[in-house]
Motif scaffolding. Structure first.
Motif, PDB file in Angstrom:
ATOM      1  N   VAL A   1      40.423  24.711  50.018  1.00 52.96           N
ATOM      2  CA  VAL A   1      41.162  24.699  48.826  1.00 52.96           C
ATOM      3  C   VAL A   1      40.205  24.655  47.611  1.00 52.96           C
ATOM      4  CG1 VAL A   1      42.704  23.412  47.326  1.00 52.96           C
ATOM      5  CG2 VAL A   1      42.909  23.117  50.040  1.00 52.96           C
ATOM      6  N   VAL A   2      39.089  24.077  47.731  1.00 49.67           N
ATOM      7  CA  VAL A   2      38.014  24.133  46.717  1.00 49.67           C
ATOM      8  C   VAL A   2      37.579  25.394  46.548  1.00 49.67           C
ATOM      9  CG1 VAL A   2      35.789  23.068  46.016  1.00 49.67           C
ATOM     10  CG2 VAL A   2      37.323  21.649  47.127  1.00 49.67           C
ATOM     11  N   TYR A   3      37.273  25.992  47.725  1.00 49.68           N
ATOM     12  CA  TYR A   3      36.815  27.583  47.638  1.00 49.68           C
ATOM     13  C   TYR A   3      37.675  28.368  46.890  1.00 49.68           C
ATOM     14  CZ  TYR A   3      33.036  26.983  50.850  1.00 49.68           C
ATOM     15  OH  TYR A   3      31.756  26.454  51.228  1.00 49.68           O
ATOM     16  N   GLY A   4      39.078  27.917  47.233  1.00 49.60           N
ATOM     17  CA  GLY A   4      40.208  28.592  46.547  1.00 49.60           C
ATOM     18  C   GLY A   4      40.322  28.576  45.275  1.00 49.60           C
ATOM     19  N   PHE A   5      40.322  27.371  44.544  1.00 48.57           N
ATOM     20  CA  PHE A   5      40.258  27.415  43.083  1.00 48.57           C
ATOM     21  C   PHE A   5      39.029  28.009  42.551  1.00 48.57           C
ATOM     22  CE2 PHE A   5      38.414  23.460  42.686  1.00 48.57           C
ATOM     23  CZ  PHE A   5      38.876  22.530  43.252  1.00 48.57           C
ATOM     24  N   PHE A   6      37.744  27.893  43.283  1.00 43.14           N
ATOM     25  CA  PHE A   6      36.642  28.255  42.874  1.00 43.14           C
ATOM     26  C   PHE A   6      36.928  29.850  42.607  1.00 43.14           C
ATOM     27  CE2 PHE A   6      32.461  30.124  44.078  1.00 43.14           C
ATOM     28  CZ  PHE A   6      31.693  29.996  42.846  1.00 43.14           C
ATOM     29  N   ALA A   7      37.546  30.553  43.572  1.00 40.72           N
ATOM     30  CA  ALA A   7      37.658  31.924  43.620  1.00 40.72           C
ATOM     31  C   ALA A   7      38.779  32.337  42.599  1.00 40.72           C
ATOM     32  CB  ALA A   7      38.309  32.433  45.017  1.00 40.72           C
ATOM     33  N   ALA A   8      39.962  31.741  42.557  1.00 43.59           N
ATOM     34  CA  ALA A   8      40.784  31.904  41.479  1.00 43.59           C
ATOM     35  C   ALA A   8      40.417  31.579  40.150  1.00 43.59           C
ATOM     36  CB  ALA A   8      41.931  31.332  41.686  1.00 43.59           C
ATOM     37  N   LEU A   9      39.556  30.527  39.664  1.00 43.53           N
ATOM     38  CA  LEU A   9      39.369  30.063  38.265  1.00 43.53           C
ATOM     39  C   LEU A   9      37.958  30.476  37.877  1.00 43.53           C
ATOM     40  CD1 LEU A   9      40.841  26.669  38.480  1.00 43.53           C
ATOM     41  CD2 LEU A   9      41.850  28.698  37.825  1.00 43.53           C
ATOM     42  N   THR A  10      37.093  30.828  38.847  1.00 39.20           N
ATOM     43  CA  THR A  10      35.602  31.042  38.264  1.00 39.20           C
ATOM     44  C   THR A  10      35.266  32.653  38.686  1.00 39.20           C
ATOM     45  OG1 THR A  10      35.287  28.870  39.056  1.00 39.20           O
ATOM     46  CG2 THR A  10      33.391  30.385  38.452  1.00 39.20           C
ATOM     47  N   VAL A  11      35.417  32.987  40.054  1.00 40.52           N
ATOM     48  CA  VAL A  11      35.023  34.153  40.315  1.00 40.52           C
ATOM     49  C   VAL A  11      35.934  35.424  39.848  1.00 40.52           C
ATOM     50  CG1 VAL A  11      34.278  35.745  42.303  1.00 40.52           C
ATOM     51  CG2 VAL A  11      33.867  33.290  42.200  1.00 40.52           C
ATOM     52  N   ALA A  12      37.206  35.258  39.961  1.00 42.37           N
ATOM     53  CA  ALA A  12      38.163  36.172  39.616  1.00 42.37           C
ATOM     54  C   ALA A  12      37.941  36.643  38.071  1.00 42.37           C
ATOM     55  CB  ALA A  12      39.513  36.004  39.909  1.00 42.37           C
ATOM     56  N   PRO A  13      38.088  35.586  37.306  1.00 44.35           N
ATOM     57  CA  PRO A  13      37.680  35.840  35.641  1.00 44.35           C
ATOM     58  C   PRO A  13      36.316  36.547  35.462  1.00 44.35           C
ATOM     59  CG  PRO A  13      38.628  33.686  36.171  1.00 44.35           C
ATOM     60  CD  PRO A  13      38.617  34.233  37.377  1.00 44.35           C
ATOM     61  N   PHE A  14      35.432  36.017  36.128  1.00 41.48           N
ATOM     62  CA  PHE A  14      33.962  36.483  35.887  1.00 41.48           C
ATOM     63  C   PHE A  14      34.077  38.002  36.313  1.00 41.48           C
ATOM     64  CE2 PHE A  14      29.883  37.559  37.772  1.00 41.48           C
ATOM     65  CZ  PHE A  14      28.993  37.348  36.546  1.00 41.48           C
ATOM     66  N   LEU A  15      34.488  38.441  37.320  1.00 40.63           N
ATOM     67  CA  LEU A  15      34.764  39.731  37.792  1.00 40.63           C
ATOM     68  C   LEU A  15      35.451  40.730  36.779  1.00 40.63           C
ATOM     69  CD1 LEU A  15      35.271  39.639  41.600  1.00 40.63           C
ATOM     70  CD2 LEU A  15      33.273  40.236  40.449  1.00 40.63           C
ATOM     71  N   ARG A  16      36.604  40.121  36.489  1.00 41.40           N
ATOM     72  CA  ARG A  16      37.570  40.729  35.351  1.00 41.40           C
ATOM     73  C   ARG A  16      36.682  41.133  34.129  1.00 41.40           C
ATOM     74  NH1 ARG A  16      42.005  37.446  34.192  1.00 41.40           N
ATOM     75  NH2 ARG A  16      40.466  36.607  32.856  1.00 41.40           N
ATOM     76  N   ASP A  17      36.133  40.002  33.639  1.00 48.42           N
ATOM     77  CA  ASP A  17      35.668  40.038  32.321  1.00 48.42           C
ATOM     78  C   ASP A  17      34.443  41.081  32.377  1.00 48.42           C
ATOM     79  OD1 ASP A  17      37.195  38.234  31.621  1.00 48.42           O
ATOM     80  OD2 ASP A  17      36.124  36.609  31.433  1.00 48.42           O
ATOM     81  N   ASN A  18      33.666  41.067  33.487  1.00 46.44           N
ATOM     82  CA  ASN A  18      32.469  41.887  33.581  1.00 46.44           C
ATOM     83  C   ASN A  18      32.718  43.383  34.049  1.00 46.44           C
ATOM     84  OD1 ASN A  18      29.614  40.179  33.288  1.00 46.44           O
ATOM     85  ND2 ASN A  18      31.088  38.949  34.396  1.00 46.44           N
ATOM     86  N   GLY A  19      33.888  43.332  34.647  1.00 43.57           N
ATOM     87  CA  GLY A  19      34.500  44.557  35.049  1.00 43.57           C
ATOM     88  C   GLY A  19      34.780  45.212  33.802  1.00 43.57           C
ATOM     89  N   ALA A  20      35.239  44.612  32.681  1.00 39.29           N
ATOM     90  CA  ALA A  20      35.943  45.500  31.413  1.00 39.29           C
ATOM     91  C   ALA A  20      34.505  45.720  30.671  1.00 39.29           C
ATOM     92  CB  ALA A  20      36.444  44.239  30.815  1.00 39.29           C
ATOM     93  N   VAL A  21      33.522  44.873  30.764  1.00 41.79           N
ATOM     94  CA  VAL A  21      32.583  45.472  30.182  1.00 41.79           C
ATOM     95  C   VAL A  21      31.727  46.734  30.585  1.00 41.79           C
ATOM     96  CG1 VAL A  21      29.782  44.973  29.537  1.00 41.79           C
ATOM     97  CG2 VAL A  21      31.686  43.075  29.424  1.00 41.79           C
ATOM     98  N   LEU A  22      31.807  46.842  31.985  1.00 44.78           N
ATOM     99  CA  LEU A  22      31.400  47.891  32.561  1.00 44.78           C
ATOM    100  C   LEU A  22      32.544  49.273  32.626  1.00 44.78           C
ATOM    101  CD1 LEU A  22      29.646  46.643  35.701  1.00 44.78           C
ATOM    102  CD2 LEU A  22      28.503  47.356  33.668  1.00 44.78           C
TER     103      LEU A  22
END
Ligand SMILES: Nc1ncnc2c1ncn2[C@@H]1O[C@H](COP(=O)(O)OP(=O)(O)OP(=O)(O)O)[C@@H](O)[C@H]1O
Ligand SMILES: [Mg+2]
Lengths: 459, 267
Positions: free
Chosen positions: A281-302
């Motif tokens: 579960v901890v990995y789960g919210f790490f993925a949903a709350l940290t990694v996914a937004p990070f990817l989205r934001d950096n993807g937008a920059v690129l």
């Protein structure tokens, strides 16, 4: 008297019989243990076992049948028109048990039902009292009989050995039978599903939208049960996870096993294995709350269009989760490569990395393949991370930046919420579960075979 | 022979033209000392046998000579070991090249789980000794020939080496060592896992290799030492007790301990 009290009473009787059995043995020995076949404690344990085990066994049997027997008794007294209609019958039984529990004042039901309710209440009281009487007398009987049997020559020690064996057989039987039972129920429900949706459509259909009408008057589409998009999504995420876990896990295993100083290894290896103890579960919210937004934001920059729930985020985090799995398994197989092979290579003037590349890695390869296959089967069955980070849209895509869904995610969503139990939608979860089970079973069996074969080679 | 006076204990440590020398060599495994003040010369193009009771430090000494002890944690070494007059424990020495010059054959045959061809080609490949496939073939063939194995395996060069018999595997390991063209070959009980016939073959091979290589062999068999070696060194409790011509050691040992060991009174 509730069940817990009953169990406590049986336990107390066991303790008592241990004491009695031991006392009797001591008395028989006349103060010299060598006069006895076994130690006094063995006689105590022998009486305790005869007191406790049959009683516990009886409790188990009793609870297995009590419900059915009482229900049959109640139904046999109900009017035929209720009994013959399964809908009415379950309604009636419901009210009856409510009344029996004393919660039925506000129900407006026929007098027969109220009657039956009272009778059920009485029956339950009688059954409970009977249970207590039967169990306690069984325990006392066991105590008495085994107590009488104690003699100096009796082989209590060997008897206990036998009893212990039966207890262990019982436990393994429970473990095995429950697994078999689960598999069969899975199989049974999946069969049920396949009568509604053809297996071909399920296995090869390209569209997944399991929405069916909940009520008859609702307007809803038929629902499509083609599972290919789910398989594709599972595969995509597993692939991403493996791309992370295999190289990192493997290289860290090589570093730990071949290069790291013993001091560093003593710290780093457990640290890596702690990763395996983090709840998913901890990995789960790490993925949903940290990694996914990070990817989205950096993807937008690129200038990339990354959806907020992406296969990439889920796959990356799942890969991290699997790293310790890959690394500790491949560490095991590589450390099993005999030292003589390393020495042979070093003796010819090979460097460390040449030795690893040319000798250790090829020799350990089958074992490493096995480790990776086991990791794949973990990734396929992993649920929490994908539920939280992968999304629900059954897209057929190879683009890791989009949301995909997996078999496990769909099983969760199919079973959460209100559904008729025998609708195609609910039942499809069992079919998916069956596929999942078969795939991971196959992978595990194959992987274990590979690992085992490799193990034999160097023994 | 000035070096003789270096230590009264080692009767005749030096030879005319030593290929390798050890001087005042001490070795510690963590805190346990395994070698004490060893002084020994290895004569060029001769077979030197190391004998002594189990645990006396023969393998340890052998591993010092190509720095295989470097792969064991916690080993400290004092003293000098030279090859052609150069200290091999010098910081500037490249261990990898050193081990290419001083090959090693181990007690248990340890072919790599590869084909026979690839086993022999392993050394030349990693050291870049060849430029073409033909050259490599050439080296593999001559090495197998030298190890007396070519006749037995020439039709199955591409089959796995682990499928060979123990004796064949050991000769393959010798071929593998020879393929790098070393100057010295160290052998640690190379025949202890072999039957008498395979042993005889390996001994014959050692005798032939002597014309091209300097060989140091550890053995537990007195007869083997007598058969294959020209010089013999007797170790006891980490010390070199006596060294000399093999004939002299076996017929007329100077030290009581040597005498006791070769006549089988202890060991
Ligand atoms: N890797 C090691 N770590 C610690 N001590 C070691 C190690 N290898 C050898 N020793 C110790 O060093 C001493 C010499 O061992 P060595 O292996 O050199 O004996 P050996 O003469 O080759 O014996 P054998 O004839 O039985 O092979 C022994 O006391 C041994 O316990
Ligand atoms: Mg040894």
């Amino acid at each position: 008297m509730s069940l817990s009290f009953l169990l406590l009473a049986v336990a107390a009787l066991c303790a008592l019989s241990f004491y009695f059995g031991r006392q009797r043995a001591v008395a028989l020995s006349g103060g010299r243990h060598s006069n006895l076949h076994s130690l006094p404690a063995h006689y105590g344990a022998y009486t305790a076992a005869w007191c406790g085990i049959p009683a516990l066994f009886l409790i188990l049997i009793w609870y297995m049948f009590q419900g059915t027997v009482i229900e049959t008794l109640i139904i046999s007294d109900l009017p035929a028109e209720i009994v013959n209609d399964s809908g009415q019958l379950s309604l009636a039984l419901n009210s009856i048990s409510l009344i029996a529990a004393g919660n039925g004042e506000h129900l407006s039901v026929s007098p027969e039902i109220i009657d039956a309710g009272r009778r059920l209440g009485n029956l339950q009281t009688v059954a409970n009292v009977a249970l207590v009487v039967v169990i306690l007398s069984a325990a006392v009987l066991g105590l008495a009989v085994s107590y009488r049997k104690i003699e100096a020559e009796m082989r209590a020690r060997n008897n206990i050995e036998r009893i212990a064996r039966y207890v262990m057989i019982g436990c393994s039987a429970i473990a095995i039978l429950s697994t078999v039972g689960i598999v069969f129920s899975l199989l049974f429900e999946a069969m049920h599903f396949f009568t509604k949706v053809s297996p071909l459509e399920f296995l090869f259909g390209l569209e997944w939208s399991p929405q069916t009408a909940i009520r008859d008057d609702q307007v809803a589409s038929e629902g499509a049960f083609g599972a290919i998009p789910l398989f594709a999504g599972t595969l995509l995420i597993t692939l991403i996870a493996m791309c992370v876990a295999v190289p990192i896990g493997l290289f860290s295993a090589i570093y730990m096993g071949e290069y790291a100083s013993p001091k560093f290894r003593a710290v780093a290896k457990p640290a890596l294995e702690i990763l395996a103890g983090v709840p998913t579960v901890v990995y789960g919210f790490f993925a949903a709350l940290t990694v996914a937004p990070f990817l989205r934001d950096n993807g937008a920059v690129l200038g990339l269009d990354v959806s907020s729930e992406s296969a990439l985020a889920a796959g990356l985090v799942m890969g991290v989760m699997i790293i310790p799995f890959v690394s500790s398994l491949s560490d095991d197989v590589m450390s099993q490569v005999p030292k003589s092979l390393r020495d042979g290579s070093y003796g010819l003037g090979a460097t460390k990395s040449e030795t690893i590349r040319n000798v250790i890695f090829p020799a350990a390869l089958p074992g490493i393949v096995g480790a990776v296959l086991l990791a794949v089967s973990r990734a396929i069955g992993e649920t929490m991370i994908v539920v939280m980070a992968a999304g629900l849209a059954a897209n057929m895509t190879a683009n890791p930046l989009q949301a995909v869904t997996t078999v496990t995610v769909q099983i969760v969503t199919l079973l959460v919420g209100d559904q008729e139990f025998d609708s195609a939608k609910t039942l499809s979860a069992f079919a998916l579960g069956l596929v999942l089970f078969l795939v991971t079973l196959g992978l595990n069996v194959f992987a274990l075979k590979v690992v085992q074969k490799y193990r034999e080679k160097y023994d | 022979m000035a070096a003789v006076s270096q230590s009264a204990m080692t009767a005749e440590p030096s030879v005319e033209k030593p290929k390798m020398t050890a001087r005042n060599l001490d070795l510690f495994y963590s805190d346990n000392q395994a070698l004490f003040e060893v002084n020994l010369d290895i004569a060029e193009k001769q077979v030197t046998a190391l004998i002594g009771p189990s645990g006396c430090g023969k393998s340890t000494f052998l591993r010092c000579m190509n720095r295989m002890n470097d792969t064991i944690d916690g080993v400290t070494i004092k003293g000098d070991v030279t090859l052609d007059g150069r200290d091999i424990y010098d910081k500037r020495i490249d261990v990898v090249q050193l081990r290419a010059r001083i090959g090693m054959v181990f007690q248990k045959p340890n072919p790599f789980p590869k084909t026979i061809y690839d086993n022999v080609a392993y050394g030349p490949r990693i050291h870049g000794l060849v430029n073409s496939r033909d050259e490599l073939d050439e080296i593999v063939m001559t090495s197998l020939e030298r190890a007396g194995l070519l006749k037995e395996v020439k039709d199955r060069l591409q089959s796995p080496a682990t499928g060979l018999s123990g004796g064949q595997q050991q000769r393959l390991c010798i071929a593998r060592a020879v393929a790098v063209s070393p100057e010295v070959i160290l052998m640690d009980e190379p025949c202890s896992a072999l039957d008498p016939i395979a042993t005889a073959k390996v001994e014959e091979l050692i005798d032939e290799l002597r014309s091209n290589y300097t060989i140091v062999i550890v053995t537990h068999s007195m007869q083997q030492a007598a058969r294959v070696s020209q010089r013999t060194a007797f170790f006891h409790l980490g010390k070199l007790v006596e060294v000399g011509e093999t004939d002299q050691i076996f017929t007329n040992p100077k030290d009581e301990r040597t005498k006791g060991y070769i006549t089988g009174r202890f060991g």
